[in-house]
Design an enzyme around this catalytic site. Structure first.
Site, PDB file in Angstrom:
ATOM      1  N   PRO A  51       0.859  -1.414   0.216  1.00 17.12           N
ATOM      2  CG  PRO A  51       0.111  -0.842   2.627  1.00 17.12           C
ATOM      3  CD  PRO A  51       1.236  -1.914   1.266  1.00 17.12           C
ATOM      4  CB  CYS A  52       4.793   2.046  -0.206  1.00 17.82           C
ATOM      5  SG  CYS A  52       4.799   1.115  -1.983  1.00 17.82           S
ATOM      6  NE  ARG A  53       5.595   4.050  -5.432  1.00 18.06           N
ATOM      7  CZ  ARG A  53       6.470   3.382  -7.223  1.00 18.06           C
ATOM      8  NH1 ARG A  53       5.575   3.339  -8.181  1.00 18.06           N
ATOM      9  NH2 ARG A  53       7.783   3.204  -7.323  1.00 18.06           N
TER      10      ARG A  53
END
Length: 363
Positions: free
Chosen positions: A253-255
């Site tokens: 989910p980093c982006r």
């Protein structure tokens, strides 16, 4: 390494401070309460999705209610693997598509210089029909060349023998088997949507099956992931809400927040354009035509229905009811926070285009 990464990721989510302040419009992030709100909307609109609880109380997270620890849908079909021939043109580079949900064509001027907020559309970068026509034209223009290098006359189609006139050699026919690889082409997936407290966004996990009783080995799940995402954006992780080590493919989910923020901004811009067109209309019928013609992101979340003129609006242009409608339009946003997961799934489908995510969104 993956075990260490999964453990650190799980503890990071559990120990990170819980945010109760909504920054949905500014950052694309949501709070646990907003995640539950969006999950309730998803379950209500698309009953194939349902809430689920952790396998034991020890696996629950405190910032989500009991019984609403994550969302799940089962039996999602996946008919084909993402090999070189997927989506048509083999060997094409993946194209960054920034305007997929806003109705753009993905051409020049729509791709920004920073690819982080975009996503991939596989095999759609060229006009396959135009290439096919050119190839056929070259095939038709076949001529002979003599020793002096002079072109001979072009052969007419009548000089070419018809293959249908020739008898088939039964022993020379290669018959296609139903399954050359020994692996059934149809797979099904169970999809899980969890909440990442560290990144303050949803997170998707996927668990595949060759048959209802035969789980898909985790490494084979990568055959259904777009190439550039394998082992980068998508990794094999333990599912934190189950006891034991249950490996699943997970979209990191980093982006997610930056992509969702881009989608929100584009949806608002599309809605503003529609509002401007509505202000220029002179009748209710004309306004209805504008609303019916409008597509884009706001259409994904029933904004057309919310914006349409009901039967109770019969005022003539310039009347009080017409002015009230225009004031209501100014207060609307294209995507509400409870509709977040609907758009999230549309975005995340680009990572696994072979999995029929729309199957989960059928009424």
């Amino acid at each position: 390494m993956n075990i260490l990464h999964s453990t650190l990721s799980t503890w990071r989510d559990r120990l990170a401070p819980v945010s109760r302040t909504s920054t949905f419009r500014n950052t694309g992030q949501i709070t646990p309460e907003e995640f539950v709100l969006a999950g309730d909307y998803l379950v209500y609109k698309f009953p194939t999705w349902s809430w689920a609880d952790a396998s034991s109380p020890a696996k629950r997270v405190s910032y989500l209610p009991d019984g609403k620890q994550f969302l799940v849908t089962r039996g999602v079909p996946c008919h084909r693997r993402l090999n070189d021939n997927f989506a048509g043109d083999a060997g094409l580079e993946d194209e960054i598509v920034r305007d997929f949900l806003s109705g753009g064509d993905g051409g020049e001027g729509t791709v920004a210089d920073d690819g982080e907020d975009g996503w991939l559309r596989t095999g759609g970068g060229r006009d396959a029909g135009a290439d096919h026509d050119k190839q056929e034209a070259r095939i038709r223009d076949v001529r002979t060349v003599d020793e002096s290098g002079n072109l001979g006359e072009q052969e007419e189609d009548d000089d070419i023998p018809d293959m249908e006139d020739e008898d088939d050699d039964e022993e020379a026919i290669i018959r296609e088997t139903d399954d050359q690889s020994g692996t059934p082409s149809l797979r099904t997936y169970t999809l899980y949507i969890t909440y990442s407290n560290f990144y303050r966004t949803p997170r998707l996990y996927l668990s595949g099956y060759l048959s209802p009783s035969e789980p898909l080995p985790p490494h084979l799940m990568m055959e259904d992931i777009v190439g550039d995402y394998k082992d980068k954006t998508v990794t094999l992780e333990d599912f934190p809400w189950f006891e034991g080590s249950v490996k699943m493919a997970s979209v990191h989910p980093c982006r997610h927040a930056s992509v969702m923020k881009t989608l929100l901004d584009r949806a608002d811009a599309a809605l503003k354009l529609r509002r401007d067109k509505l202000k220029q209309t002179q009748s209710r019928d004309e306004a209805d035509r504008v609303l019916r013609a409008g597509g884009g992101l706001e259409g994904l979340v029933d904004e057309t229905k919310n914006m349409s003129l009901g039967d109770s609006h019969h005022a003539q242009p310039g009347g009080d009811e017409w002015e009230m409608l225009q004031r209501d339009e100014e207060e609307q946003v294209a995507i509400r926070v409870d509709q977040y997961l609907v758009v999230f799934l549309k975005f995340i489908a680009s990572v696994t285009p072979g999995i029929e995510h729309d199957f989960t969104m059928g009424v």
